[in-house]
Structure formats: C-alpha cells, structure tokens
Design a protein around this motif. Structure first.
Motif, PDB file in Angstrom:
ATOM      1  N   VAL A  63     -58.164 -15.681  14.500  1.00 51.06           N
ATOM      2  CA  VAL A  63     -58.198 -17.072  14.964  1.00 51.06           C
ATOM      3  C   VAL A  63     -58.922 -17.173  16.308  1.00 51.06           C
ATOM      4  O   VAL A  63     -59.784 -18.051  16.507  1.00 51.06           O
ATOM      5  N   LEU A  95     -57.212 -27.370  18.045  1.00 50.37           N
ATOM      6  CA  LEU A  95     -58.019 -27.396  16.808  1.00 50.37           C
ATOM      7  C   LEU A  95     -58.888 -28.644  16.758  1.00 50.37           C
ATOM      8  O   LEU A  95     -60.063 -28.595  16.383  1.00 50.37           O
ATOM      9  N   ALA A 110     -55.941 -30.589  11.738  1.00 49.43           N
ATOM     10  CA  ALA A 110     -54.954 -29.637  11.192  1.00 49.43           C
ATOM     11  C   ALA A 110     -54.383 -30.101   9.857  1.00 49.43           C
ATOM     12  O   ALA A 110     -54.091 -29.282   8.992  1.00 49.43           O
ATOM     13  N   ALA A 153     -57.103 -28.358   7.354  1.00 50.06           N
ATOM     14  CA  ALA A 153     -56.376 -27.102   7.127  1.00 50.06           C
ATOM     15  C   ALA A 153     -55.112 -27.331   6.305  1.00 50.06           C
ATOM     16  O   ALA A 153     -54.297 -26.425   6.145  1.00 50.06           O
ATOM     17  N   GLY A 189     -52.374 -28.803   6.848  1.00 53.53           N
ATOM     18  CA  GLY A 189     -51.097 -28.585   7.548  1.00 53.53           C
ATOM     19  C   GLY A 189     -50.100 -29.689   7.199  1.00 53.53           C
ATOM     20  O   GLY A 189     -50.487 -30.825   6.935  1.00 53.53           O
ATOM     21  N   VAL A 195     -48.613 -24.502   8.551  1.00 54.33           N
ATOM     22  CA  VAL A 195     -49.920 -24.371   7.917  1.00 54.33           C
ATOM     23  C   VAL A 195     -50.027 -23.004   7.238  1.00 54.33           C
ATOM     24  O   VAL A 195     -49.419 -22.027   7.694  1.00 54.33           O
ATOM     25  N   ASN A 228     -51.898 -19.790   6.642  1.00 56.06           N
ATOM     26  CA  ASN A 228     -52.864 -19.099   7.500  1.00 56.06           C
ATOM     27  C   ASN A 228     -54.256 -19.052   6.870  1.00 56.06           C
ATOM     28  O   ASN A 228     -55.263 -19.262   7.552  1.00 56.06           O
ATOM     29  N   LEU A 277     -56.035 -22.383   7.290  1.00 54.17           N
ATOM     30  CA  LEU A 277     -56.485 -22.564   8.672  1.00 54.17           C
ATOM     31  C   LEU A 277     -57.751 -21.728   8.904  1.00 54.17           C
ATOM     32  O   LEU A 277     -58.736 -22.190   9.486  1.00 54.17           O
TER      33      LEU A 277
END
Ligand SMILES: Cc1cc2nc3c(=O)[nH]c(=O)nc-3n(C[C@H](O)[C@H](O)[C@H](O)COP(=O)(O)OP(=O)(O)OC[C@H]3O[C@@H](n4cnc5c(N)ncnc54)[C@H](O)[C@@H]3O)c2cc1C
Length: 385
Positions: A13, A55, A62, A66, A68, A102, A104, A107
């Motif tokens: 990340v 982010l 997010a 992603a 989330g 989230v 991983n 993301l």
C-alpha cells in the motif's frame, strides 16, 4: 521537479500510494517489487476515516473504487458484555468521511489502477543494494538511478537500519488468524466492526465486507502454528468454542483454505527521523511499515501508509527545488503523529496482553469517553495543505 527520477522499493500500500503521488507530480518512477505479480491479499481490513481521506487525496474513493463498506459502529466487548462503543460517524465528524471495512485485494487493485503512465513497474526484483553516494537502488544485475529512493519495503525493511539503526522490530507475542468468507456463505451481517476480548489474552473481531462477504480476525498468544490449515481451523474452533454468538458462526462458515495466519511485530521505538540526504542533491525516505510498522491492534498501519504518501506529495510540492529540504519538511509533518499512534497502539497492545483479570479490570475501568476521544484523535488526520 520535471524529469526527476524516483525509485520506489516495494509495491505494498505504501509503495503504490507513493508511486501515484510522485507520478502526479511529474516524476518518472521505477516501482520495484520482489514478488512475481502485483496483487493484494485475500484479507479484510479496517480503514479509518483518516485513511479514507488519504485515499481520496490520491484520487481513490474508498467505497466506490475499492468497494469499502462504511462501518456504522465500532464495539469493544468484554467477553459477552459491551464494554465500549462509538458511532463511525463520530470519527469523520468534521467532514462526514466514513471509516470502512475493505477487502485488501480490492483496495490494492484500486491503487494499481491509479498508477500513472510515468510509473514503470518491475516485478520480481529483490532490491538488495542501495547506493547512497550515486543514489540508486537495484539487485546484483540491475541498477536504477534516482534523485529520490522511497523505501516502502515493509516491516522487515533492510533499509530502515541505514536511516534509523535504533528502531528494530519487537515481537508482540501473538499470532493473528484471519478468515474471509464469501458473501453467499457469510453468517449474520451487520454494519458494525466488533472486537471481543476474552480470557487467556485471546480476542476475536469481525466485520462486513458487503459484496465481498465478511471477515474475522482472531488473536491468540504464542507463535505461528506449523500445523495444516485443517488442524489450525480445528484449533481455532476449540479455542473459541464457548465464546458468545456470533463468534462460532464465523469460524464454522470459514473453510480452512480461507484462513491465513501472521505473527505480529512492531517497530519500536519509532525512528527519530525518516529520511537521509544522499547522492548530493537527493534523498532516501522510509514509508509505511518500513518506517513505523505499528502494533496492529488499532488497525492503523494501512491508513498511516496512505497518509505518509500524501504527506510526501505535499512536501515535494511545497519545496520543489530541494529534495533534502522537502524530506526534512516531511519528517516534521509526520513524526508527531506517528509517535502518538505508535505509542497508543503499543499501550493498548500491552493492556490487551495482560492476564485475564488485568485486561478485564482495565476494560471496565477505562471510561467510554476516553476510548471515544482516543479513537477520534486517531481518525482526525487531514491531508496537509
Ligand atoms: C494481523 C494484522 C492485521 C492488520 N489489520 C489492519 C487493518 O485492519 N487496517 C489497517 O489499516 N492496517 C492493518 N494492518 C497493517 C497493514 O497491513 C500494514 O500496515 C500495511 O499493509 C503496510 O503496508 P506497506 O506497504 O508499508 O508494507 P507491506 O504491505 O509489507 O509491503 C511491502 C512490500 O515490499 C515488498 N518488498 C519487501 N522487500 C523488498 C525488496 N527487498 N525488494 C523489493 N520489494 C520488496 C514486499 O513484497 C511487499 O509487497 C494489519 C497488520 C497485521 C499484521
């Protein structure tokens, strides 16, 4: 800073976020990763409002990009009794930013999709040399020259001792098993992230990943288990057999192949500095876990890594003419927060590692208002302007 060259070591990340930031600023970036493929892990994680803001500053939403799932409530339970709880909205109170659970890998994909054209990705490169005189990084056969080296090579970073020799890793004495359950098999779902503190220094947490299913994490004292996933699953079943619902349901819904385990270590003390001038007008900077891997009990590491990258971008924009000056600003901006989060994470880890009576007594004694104010202060980071 046109045509400046950066080498980013490590595509976790922190490395991906740093590469995004640098390419947005017009740098040419070589992203070196030892793994064969760039991919995230099959794990769930909590991203606090601070990480969600970071982010956003990178151009990633997010929830939309992603996938989330906003966390409406955080709960800490002392065996079957609610010990402390606070609304997710409280953490993003200033601007309504949610904290999210989230997946991983999602993301990770969202970050990879934002890598600009000026980022060259080099998988299967295990960096084992950094030239601090004519700044460059590489392995036995290849070398990438740079004006800036970003060491985002994780908690075992061999680069950290170059910058901060007094900051080793400490074994936290626990191992964390994590499970991820696809949506069609997920047990009862709720918009809460819950962690239950039980006897024998064990803890069990769970949360909802929306379309990606559900996830849980179980912390137990000791080291990594050598047994097969099947036996590990049976052990977890036994360790958490008489815990309050829905703990057993999460374990039962998980297949042994959906389990992972990780031993827990943290960097202590946090380095007194995060960078070193090098190669005349260049520099080397530590990012993410390489700099400050914190005890994961407060789920801060991912957010901190994203904040690091956003702050690096701010510092390079602010002082475009000098990399060493920009890195000095970076240190000044980051160190107070990193020290605070690392200290609190270590303190909470120590409380949670006390004997049954100690942890239970402390959980009872700590007022809700203290937990809430600490949580709010962890989440209150805003991108620097
Ligand atoms: C049990 C557990 C639970 C956690 N839960 C959460 C959570 O809920 N929320 C949260 O925000 N954080 C959580 N964290 C912390 C979070 O996972 C880390 O802080 C975060 O992943 C750090 O990212 P990073 O990029 O700094 O390091 P890493 O993810 O370790 O990435 C480092 C990268 O560098 C590469 N690399 C290493 N050495 C070299 C080399 N020599 N050459 C080239 N490449 C190299 C590695 O292959 C890797 O890809 C948790 C951690 C643990 C242990």
């Amino acid at each position: 800073m046109q045509n400046r060259r950066a080498v980013v070591v490590g595509a976790g990340v922190a490395g991906l976020a740093s590469a995004i930031v640098l390419s947005k600023l017009g740098w040419r970036v070589a992203l070196l990763e030892r793994r064969e493929r760039l991919k995230g892990d099959d794990l769930g994680m909590i991203l606090w409002a601070s990480g969600v803001r970071a982010l956003r500053a990178l151009g990633v939403d997010a929830t939309l990009d992603a996938a989330g799932t906003p966390v409406e409530r955080f709960e800490i339970r002392n065996e079957d009794r609610l010990s402390s709880s606070f609304g997710g909205a409280m953490l993003g109170a200033d601007d309504g930013t949610p904290s999210v659970m989230v997946h991983n890998a999602m993301l990770y994909e969202a970050l990879v999709s934002r890598l600009g054209d000026s980022v060259e990705v080099h998988p299967a490169v295990q960096v084992d040399r950094i030239d601090m005189v004519d700044l460059a990084a590489g392995d036995a056969t290849r070398r990438w020259d740079a004006d800036l080296v970003v060491a985002a090579d994780g908690i075992d970073s061999p680069t950290r001792p170059l910058v901060a020799p007094g900051s080793p890793t400490v074994d936290a004495g626990v191992v964390v098993f994590r499970g991820i359950i696809p949506a069609h098999r997920a047990p009862e779902r709720s918009a809460e992230a819950v962690e239950v503190y039980g006897p024998d220094r064990r803890r069990f947490g769970y949360g909802d990943l929306g379309h990606a299913g559900a996830c849980w994490w179980a912390t137990v004292p000791g080291g990594m288990r050598p047994e097969s996933p099947q036996i590990q699953h049976e052990l977890i079943n036994r360790w958490f057999a008489d815990w309050p619902a829905p703990v057993g349901k999460y374990i039962a819904a998980t297949r042994p192949s959906e389990l992972t385990q990780q031993s827990v270590r943290y960097v202590w003390p946090v380095p007194g500095r995060l960078h070193q001038a090098a190669g005349g007008s260049g520099g080397l900077v530590l990012m993410g876990d390489a700099a400050h891997g914190v005890a994961p009990i407060l789920a801060q590491g991912g957010s901190l890594a994203l904040e690091d990258a956003v702050t690096l971008g701010w510092a390079l924009r602010r002082t475009p003419e000098s990399v060493p000056d920009a890195l000095a600003s970076y240190d000044r901006a980051r160190l107070p927060r990193l020290k605070r989060v690392a200290r609190l994470s270590r303190r909470v880890h120590t409380i949670a590692s006390g004997g049954r009576g100690v942890t239970r007594g402390l959980l009872r004694a700590v007022p809700d208002s203290w937990v809430q104010s600490q949580a709010a202060s962890l989440a209150d980071w805003q991108p620097p302007r």
